[in-house]
Design an enzyme around this catalytic site. Structure first.
Site, PDB file in Angstrom:
ATOM      1  N   HIS A   1       0.836  -1.213   0.000  1.00 57.61           N
ATOM      2  CA  HIS A   1       0.000   0.000   0.000  1.00 57.61           C
ATOM      3  C   HIS A   1       0.864   1.252   0.000  1.00 57.61           C
ATOM      4  O   HIS A   1       2.046   1.223   0.344  1.00 57.61           O
ATOM      5  CB  HIS A   1      -0.905   0.001   1.230  1.00 57.61           C
TER       6      HIS A   1
ATOM      7  N   ASP B   1       3.943  -4.876   3.166  1.00 53.61           N
ATOM      8  CA  ASP B   1       5.398  -5.059   3.165  1.00 53.61           C
ATOM      9  C   ASP B   1       5.785  -6.471   3.596  1.00 53.61           C
ATOM     10  O   ASP B   1       6.605  -7.127   2.966  1.00 53.61           O
ATOM     11  CB  ASP B   1       6.069  -4.016   4.080  1.00 53.61           C
TER      12      ASP B   1
END
Ligand SMILES: *[C@@H]1O[C@H](CO)[C@@H](O)[C@H](O)[C@H]1NC(C)=O
Ligand SMILES: *[C@@H]1O[C@H](CO)[C@@H](O)[C@H](O)[C@H]1NC(C)=O
Ligand SMILES: *[C@@H]1O[C@H](CO)[C@@H](O)[C@H](O)[C@H]1NC(C)=O
Ligand SMILES: *[C@@H]1O[C@H](CO)[C@@H](O)[C@H](O)[C@H]1NC(C)=O
Ligand SMILES: *[C@@H]1O[C@H](CO)[C@@H](O)[C@H](O)[C@H]1NC(C)=O
Ligand SMILES: *[C@@H]1O[C@H](CO)[C@@H](O)[C@H](O)[C@H]1NC(C)=O
Ligand SMILES: *[C@@H]1O[C@H](CO)[C@@H](O)[C@H](O)[C@H]1NC(C)=O
Length: 480
Positions: free
Chosen positions: A83, A339
Site C-alpha cells: 500500500h 510489506d
C-alpha cells in the site's frame, strides 16, 4: 584531428554543445563542461534510512537498464505492491504521543537549538482515527502514489492490454491495501477503470490457507530474536544529549529518540517538509534505518526460518502463470498487499539474502538487506516475462527478470539472457528445486485451501471497484 572529421561533426549539427572540439586557446565554456557529474549527492539520502516508514523511493540500481534490451519485449507482468504512504500505526502513535507529551510537558515556552521550529509546529495526524490509514496530502501522499504508479505502468505496460478485455486485479482484504489497488486501477485504466477492471478482494483470514496474498505461518515457535531486537543504537544517546543540552528541563531518552525519529519519517508521508528530519544527524538516521532492517530481516524476512515457505506460495503459483504465458494466463496480474507479504516472496526467490545473519550490535555496511531498497511504502516487486529474439549471446526464447522498486535484480546464478535475464526454463527448474513447501512447513490444516487458485478463478464483476459508504475509524480488515 583531420579536418574531415570536424566537417562530419558540423554536418551532424554537433559543432556546438558538449561535442565541440576545442583547439589551442579557443576553449569554449561548453568544452569544459563535464558530460558526467562526479558527484553522488544521493549517496546519502534520508529516503534510504528510515526503513519502510517514509515515502517511496526507487531501488538503487546495479546500473542495468530498466527497459528491456532491444531484442526483447515484455509480454507478461506479475506485480505485487505494498500500500501507499500512510500515517503511523495506532501502536506507534501511542509511543509518539507519549514522547510528544514529555516534550510539551516541560512547559518550555521558547524552544532553542535544533527544536526551535517547535514554536510553530503541530502534529500532522488529524486525530487518532487516521492511524494506519493512507495519507492524502503533500507530494508524497499515499493515495497519490497508487494513482501515479498506475499511470506510470499504463505508459510502460499499457500495450499489453487490448483495450477491450476485463482485467482482474487482486487486493488483500485490508482497507489501505484496497484503497491503493483502486487508485492504481484508476491510474492504469483511466476512463476505463469503472468498466474494464475487476477488483477481487482476497480475505486476509488465516483460513484462506495458501489461497491468499497474505499467507500466515504459526509454526515458528522460536521468535526469540524477533521479539528481542534492539530499538535503540548508541548514536541515539548523542541525539538525546544534544537536544537535552539545548533546552533546560528536557529529559529525552534514547527510546524517545526512536519514537521521534519514527514520527519524523512518517511526517513526510503527509507533508512536503519535515523539520523533524533535520533534528537528527545522518549518522543517527543510518542507525535508525538499520534497526528497521533488523526487524524485517528477523521477523518477516530470511532471518525467520519459515518465511521462504510463506513466500513460496506466490512464487510457486507465479511459475504457473509464467509457463502458461499471456495467452492462457493473461498478460497483466496486479496484486496488492503489505510489506511483510513481499519480504517473504523476496526470501523465497533467494535474492538479497545476506551471507550471514545480520548482527544485532553493529551495522554490516554494504549488506544487501536494506529496507529502503526493498519495501518502502508503495514498494513493489514486478516479475517481467520477456519474449526475446536471438542475439549474439542468447537464443530466441522466453526469459524472466525481477524488477524490485523499478530496478532490475538479477536472479541468482542465472543471468545468461539479454539484460541479465534468466531463461524461463532455467528460472522454473531452479525454483522448483529450491522452493520450500508451505503446507508442510507451516502445518496448514487440511481443511484450508492448499494452493493459490484465485489467479485462475476470479470474478469479473466491477462491484468492488469503488468504496460504497464511509471508511470506518481505523478500519483495517475490509471486504468492500
Ligand atoms: C523479433 O523479430 C521479429 C521478426 O523480425 C520482429 O517482428 C520483432 O519485432 C522482433 N522483436 C523484438 C522485441 O525486437
Ligand atoms: C474506454 O474509455 C474510452 C473513453 O471513455 C471509451 O471511448 C472506450 O469505449 C472505453 N473502452 C471500453 C472497452 O470500454
Ligand atoms: C518449538 O516446537 C518444537 C517442535 O514442536 C519443540 O521441540 C520446541 O521445544 C519448541 N520450542 C519452544 C521455544 O517452544
Ligand atoms: C531524566 O529521566 C530519568 C529516567 O528516564 C531520570 O532517572 C532522571 O532523574 C531524569 N533527570 C531529570 C533531570 O529530570
Ligand atoms: C504450486 O502451484 C501449482 C499450480 O498452481 C499447484 O498445483 C501446486 O499445488 C503448488 N504447490 C505448492 C507446494 O504450493
Ligand atoms: C539452463 O539450463 C540448461 C539446460 O538444463 C543448462 O545447460 C544451462 O547451463 C542453464 N543455464 C543457466 C544460466 O542456468
Ligand atoms: C467471487 O465472488 C464470490 C461471490 O461473492 C465469492 O464467494 C468468491 O470468493 C469471489 N472470488 C474471488 C477470487 O474473489
Amino acid at each position: 584531428m583531420p579536418s574531415f572529421i570536424s566537417g562530419v561533426i558540423c554536418a551532424l549539427g554537433l559543432s556546438s554543445g558538449v561535442a565541440a572540439v576545442a583547439y589551442g586557446d579557443s576553449v569554449s565554456k561548453s568544452a569544459v563542461e563535464k558530460q558526467f557529474s562526479q558527484e553522488f549527492p544521493e549517496g546519502y539520502s534520508i529516503l534510504k534510512h528510515y526503513g519502510g516508514n517514509g515515502p517511496y523511493s526507487e531501488r538503487r540500481s546495479y546500473g542495468i537498464s530498466r527497459d528491456p534490451p532491444a531484442s526483447c519485449a515484455v509480454d507478461q507482468v506479475i506485480m505485487i505492491k505494498r500500500h501507499g504512504e500512510r500515517f503511523p500505526s495506532a501502536s506507534m502513535g501511542l509511543l509518539i504521543e507519549a514522547s510528544l507529551a514529555k516534550i510539551y510537558g516541560t512547559g518550555i515556552s521558547k524552544w532553542e537549538g535544533d527544536l526551535s521550529f517547535l514554536d510553530d509546529w503541530t502534529y500532522y495526524v488529524p486525530d487518532s482515527c487516521w492511524y494506519g490509514a493512507e495519507t492524502y496530502s503533500g507530494p508524497y501522499a499515499g493515495l497519490l502514489d497508487g494513482y501515479q504508479h498506475g499511470v506510470d505502468y499504463r505508459d510502460r505496460y499499457g500495450s499489453l492490454w487490448n483495450g477491450e478485455s476485463i482485467v482482474p486485479m487482486f487486493s488483500s482484504g485490508y482497507s489501505r491495501v484496497i484503497n491503493t489497488a483502486r487508485k492504481f486501477g484508476e491510474g492504469f485504466f483511466g476512463y476505463n477503470y469503472s468498466t474494464n477492471a475487476a477488483l477481487n478482494i482476497i480475505s486476509e483470514s488465516a483460513s484462506m490457507g495458501a489461497n491468499s496474498l497474505t499467507p500466515t505461518c504459526d509454526t515458528d515457535n522460536d521468535t526469540t530474536t524477533c521479539d528481542n531486537l534492539p530499538t535503540t543504537f548508541p548514536q541515539f544517546k548523542i541525539a538525546a544529549a544534544r537536544l537535552n543540552s539545548q533546552n533546560a528541563g528536557l529529559n529525552l531518552t534514547e527510546s524517545d529518540v526512536y519514537n521521534l525519529m519514527s514520527m519524523a519519517s512518517y511526517e513526510l508521508n503527509a507533508r512536503a517538509f519535515s523539520d523533524w528530519i533535520n533534528v537528527f544527524t545522518q549518522d543517527e538516521w543510518v542507525s535508525f534505518g538499520y534497526i528497521n532492517d533488523l526487524s524485517y530481516y528477523y521477523c518477516s524476512g530470511p532471518g525467520d526460518k519459515n518465511m521462504a515457505a510463506v513466500g513460496a506460495v506466490y512464487v510457486n503459483a507465479s511459475l504457473s502463470l509464467l509457463n502458461q504465458g499471456p495467452e492462457k494466463a493473461g498478460p497483466l496480474i496486479f496484486n496488492f498487499a503489505h510489506d511483510t507479504d513481499i519480504t517473504p516472496i523476496v526470501s523465497a526467490l533467494g535474492v538479497l539474502v545476506p551471507d550471514e545473519d545480520l548482527p544485532l550490535d553493529r551495522i554490516p555496511f554494504g549488506n544487501p538487506y536494506s529496507t529502503g531498497d526493498i519495501v518502502p511504502q508503495g514498494g513493489h516487486l514486478t516479475i517481467e516475462r520477456l519474449s526475446c529474439n536471438a542475439t549474439a549471446m542468447s537464443k530466441k526464447g522466453t526469459y524472466v527478470r525481477l524488477v524490485l522498486n523499478e530496478a532490475v535484480v538479477p536472479f541468482n546464478e542465472c543471468q545468461s539472457g539479454p539484460g541479465y535475464s534468466c531463461p524461463l526454463s532455467n528460472y522454473t527448474s531452479i525454483l522448483n528445486k529450491n522452493l520450500p513447501n508451505y503446507i508442510s512447513t507451516c502445518s496448514v490444516p487440511k481443511s484450508y485451501p492448499q494452493y493459490l487458485d484465485f489467479w485462475w478463478n476470479y470474478n469479473t464483476t466491477t462491484r468492488l471497484n469503488f468504496q460504497r459508504g464511509p471508511i470506518a475509524c481505523q478500519e483495517g480488515d475490509a471486504m468492500s
